[in-house]
Motif scaffolding. Sequence first.
Motif, PDB file in Angstrom:
ATOM      1  N   UNK A 121       0.854  -1.177   0.000  1.00 10.82           N
ATOM      2  CA  UNK A 121       0.000   0.000   0.000  1.00 10.82           C
ATOM      3  C   UNK A 121       0.897   1.236   0.000  1.00 10.82           C
ATOM      4  N   UNK A 122       0.337   2.389  -0.275  1.00  7.83           N
ATOM      5  CA  UNK A 122       1.138   3.611  -0.290  1.00  7.83           C
ATOM      6  C   UNK A 122       1.729   3.895   1.081  1.00  7.83           C
ATOM      7  N   UNK A 123       0.910   3.727   2.123  1.00  7.26           N
ATOM      8  CA  UNK A 123       1.399   3.990   3.470  1.00  7.26           C
ATOM      9  C   UNK A 123       2.537   3.051   3.839  1.00  7.26           C
ATOM     10  N   UNK A 124       2.432   1.795   3.420  1.00  7.77           N
ATOM     11  CA  UNK A 124       3.496   0.828   3.698  1.00  7.77           C
ATOM     12  C   UNK A 124       4.777   1.213   2.977  1.00  7.77           C
ATOM     13  N   UNK A 125       4.651   1.572   1.690  1.00  6.92           N
ATOM     14  CA  UNK A 125       5.825   1.989   0.934  1.00  6.92           C
ATOM     15  C   UNK A 125       6.475   3.211   1.568  1.00  6.92           C
ATOM     16  N   UNK A 126       5.646   4.133   2.030  1.00  7.81           N
ATOM     17  CA  UNK A 126       6.164   5.346   2.667  1.00  7.81           C
ATOM     18  C   UNK A 126       6.953   4.997   3.923  1.00  7.81           C
ATOM     19  N   UNK A 127       6.434   4.062   4.715  1.00  9.82           N
ATOM     20  CA  UNK A 127       7.142   3.661   5.926  1.00  9.82           C
ATOM     21  C   UNK A 127       8.444   2.940   5.611  1.00  9.82           C
ATOM     22  N   UNK A 128       8.433   2.096   4.588  1.00  3.96           N
ATOM     23  CA  UNK A 128       9.650   1.388   4.192  1.00  3.96           C
ATOM     24  C   UNK A 128      10.741   2.387   3.801  1.00  3.96           C
ATOM     25  N   UNK A 129      10.380   3.349   2.966  1.00  4.11           N
ATOM     26  CA  UNK A 129      11.359   4.307   2.450  1.00  4.11           C
ATOM     27  C   UNK A 129      11.808   5.289   3.533  1.00  4.11           C
ATOM     28  N   UNK A 130      10.845   5.848   4.261  1.00  3.05           N
ATOM     29  CA  UNK A 130      11.193   6.905   5.216  1.00  3.05           C
ATOM     30  C   UNK A 130      11.694   6.359   6.553  1.00  3.05           C
ATOM     31  N   UNK A 131      11.043   5.333   7.080  1.00  4.33           N
ATOM     32  CA  UNK A 131      11.417   4.839   8.405  1.00  4.33           C
ATOM     33  C   UNK A 131      12.580   3.854   8.377  1.00  4.33           C
ATOM     34  N   UNK A 132      12.623   3.019   7.351  1.00  7.11           N
ATOM     35  CA  UNK A 132      13.669   1.997   7.306  1.00  7.11           C
ATOM     36  C   UNK A 132      14.870   2.404   6.444  1.00  7.11           C
ATOM     37  N   UNK A 141      15.434   5.567   5.632  1.00  3.26           N
ATOM     38  CA  UNK A 141      15.803   6.927   6.048  1.00  3.26           C
ATOM     39  C   UNK A 141      15.941   7.883   4.863  1.00  3.26           C
ATOM     40  N   UNK A 142      15.011   7.777   3.934  1.00  2.00           N
ATOM     41  CA  UNK A 142      14.986   8.643   2.758  1.00  2.00           C
ATOM     42  C   UNK A 142      13.637   9.344   2.701  1.00  2.00           C
ATOM     43  N   UNK A 143      13.647  10.661   2.572  1.00  2.00           N
ATOM     44  CA  UNK A 143      12.409  11.417   2.432  1.00  2.00           C
ATOM     45  C   UNK A 143      11.842  11.202   1.034  1.00  2.00           C
ATOM     46  N   UNK A 144      10.529  10.979   0.943  1.00  2.00           N
ATOM     47  CA  UNK A 144       9.921  10.703  -0.356  1.00  2.00           C
ATOM     48  C   UNK A 144      10.131  11.830  -1.358  1.00  2.00           C
ATOM     49  N   UNK A 145      10.231  13.067  -0.860  1.00  2.00           N
ATOM     50  CA  UNK A 145      10.426  14.198  -1.762  1.00  2.00           C
ATOM     51  C   UNK A 145      11.802  14.181  -2.420  1.00  2.00           C
ATOM     52  N   UNK A 146      12.761  13.474  -1.799  1.00  5.24           N
ATOM     53  CA  UNK A 146      14.103  13.413  -2.369  1.00  5.24           C
ATOM     54  C   UNK A 146      14.375  12.076  -3.062  1.00  5.24           C
ATOM     55  N   UNK A 147      13.371  11.208  -3.114  1.00  8.12           N
ATOM     56  CA  UNK A 147      13.522   9.872  -3.700  1.00  8.12           C
ATOM     57  C   UNK A 147      13.534   9.951  -5.225  1.00  8.12           C
ATOM     58  N   UNK A 148      14.510   9.306  -5.844  1.00  5.84           N
ATOM     59  CA  UNK A 148      14.615   9.272  -7.304  1.00  5.84           C
ATOM     60  C   UNK A 148      14.109   7.958  -7.882  1.00  5.84           C
ATOM     61  N   UNK A 149      14.398   6.843  -7.184  1.00  4.78           N
ATOM     62  CA  UNK A 149      14.043   5.528  -7.704  1.00  4.78           C
ATOM     63  C   UNK A 149      14.049   4.511  -6.587  1.00  4.78           C
ATOM     64  N   UNK A 150      13.154   3.536  -6.667  1.00  2.00           N
ATOM     65  CA  UNK A 150      13.196   2.383  -5.773  1.00  2.00           C
ATOM     66  C   UNK A 150      13.364   1.127  -6.617  1.00  2.00           C
ATOM     67  N   UNK A 151      13.930   0.107  -6.016  1.00  2.00           N
ATOM     68  CA  UNK A 151      14.145  -1.133  -6.752  1.00  2.00           C
ATOM     69  C   UNK A 151      14.161  -2.292  -5.760  1.00  2.00           C
TER      70      UNK A 151
END
Length: 288
Positions: free
Chosen positions: A140-151, A153-163
């Motif tokens: 889900x979006x909330x889950x992805x947000x927690x993975x990126x930001x909490x685990x 340690x990357x702010x979504x606004x500065x995210x370029x790519x996930x893999x």
Amino acid sequence: MDMLGKYKSCVAARSTSSEILKSSQDGGIVTQMFIYALEEGIIDGAIVAGPGDEPWKPEPMVATTPEEILAARGTRYNISPNMAVIKESVRKYGLDKVGIVGTPCQMQALRKAQLYPVGMRYVTDKIALAMGIFCMENFSYQSMKQIVEDHCNVDLHSLKKTDIGKGKYWAYTNRGAVSQIPLKVTHKYEQAGCHVCLDYVANMGDISTGSVGSPDGWSTVFIRSTNGDNIWKKAVEAGVFEIKAIDSVKPGLDLVTKLATEKITKNQKELEHRAKMGVNKGLRNPYI
């Protein structure tokens, strides 16, 4: 059971456009195919996962120009309900030849809708090209947000790519920083519905594609249907794709088969568990 589904051919491929490859997930297969099909009149538009109001939150979008298709490139690893705008693509946008990209479950839903078009009469017969993408699980979006930001340690606004690859979840920033976490950390965030899916390689697409099996910057492509085969051959002849025999690259189909087998074996156990609970109806294996 064939873990890779039925297909006519399989290759490693990538777009020949540097503009498409610049920001694509891997080989730019879906973006390139839809732009080619649009310019050649094979489709009038494509249903894609476009940018949403929040950073990295996809929204289903009916793209009718190459620029709109380009805006949707890349993988976001959270849910975009592309099937939800099929009616809109035909009845609001007036498309007669529709392209659509989706995960294995969405490809299955599309084929079911074509067989039983309840509430979709004169809609699903407008699908001209269905592109499936490999999928082990989704978030889900909330889950992805927690993975990126909490685990990560990357702010979504500065995210370029996930893999996702090599047993890890990767987050790349606009400034070039890279963060990675073991995939086992992400398991608790997976959608529950993903645990009953028995398809890794989008069996039901005309063409299905994903990075696994091919070198970095390339994609593995399965050409599955007669329709997909006809369109793919025209695209290759037009020079929009560079291709290699899948048995000439590493890691090749052995890795694709391994991951597909792991997903099916694991989720078959979940299906058996649910059957013992009396919820087996509607959970049969649709591929046998």
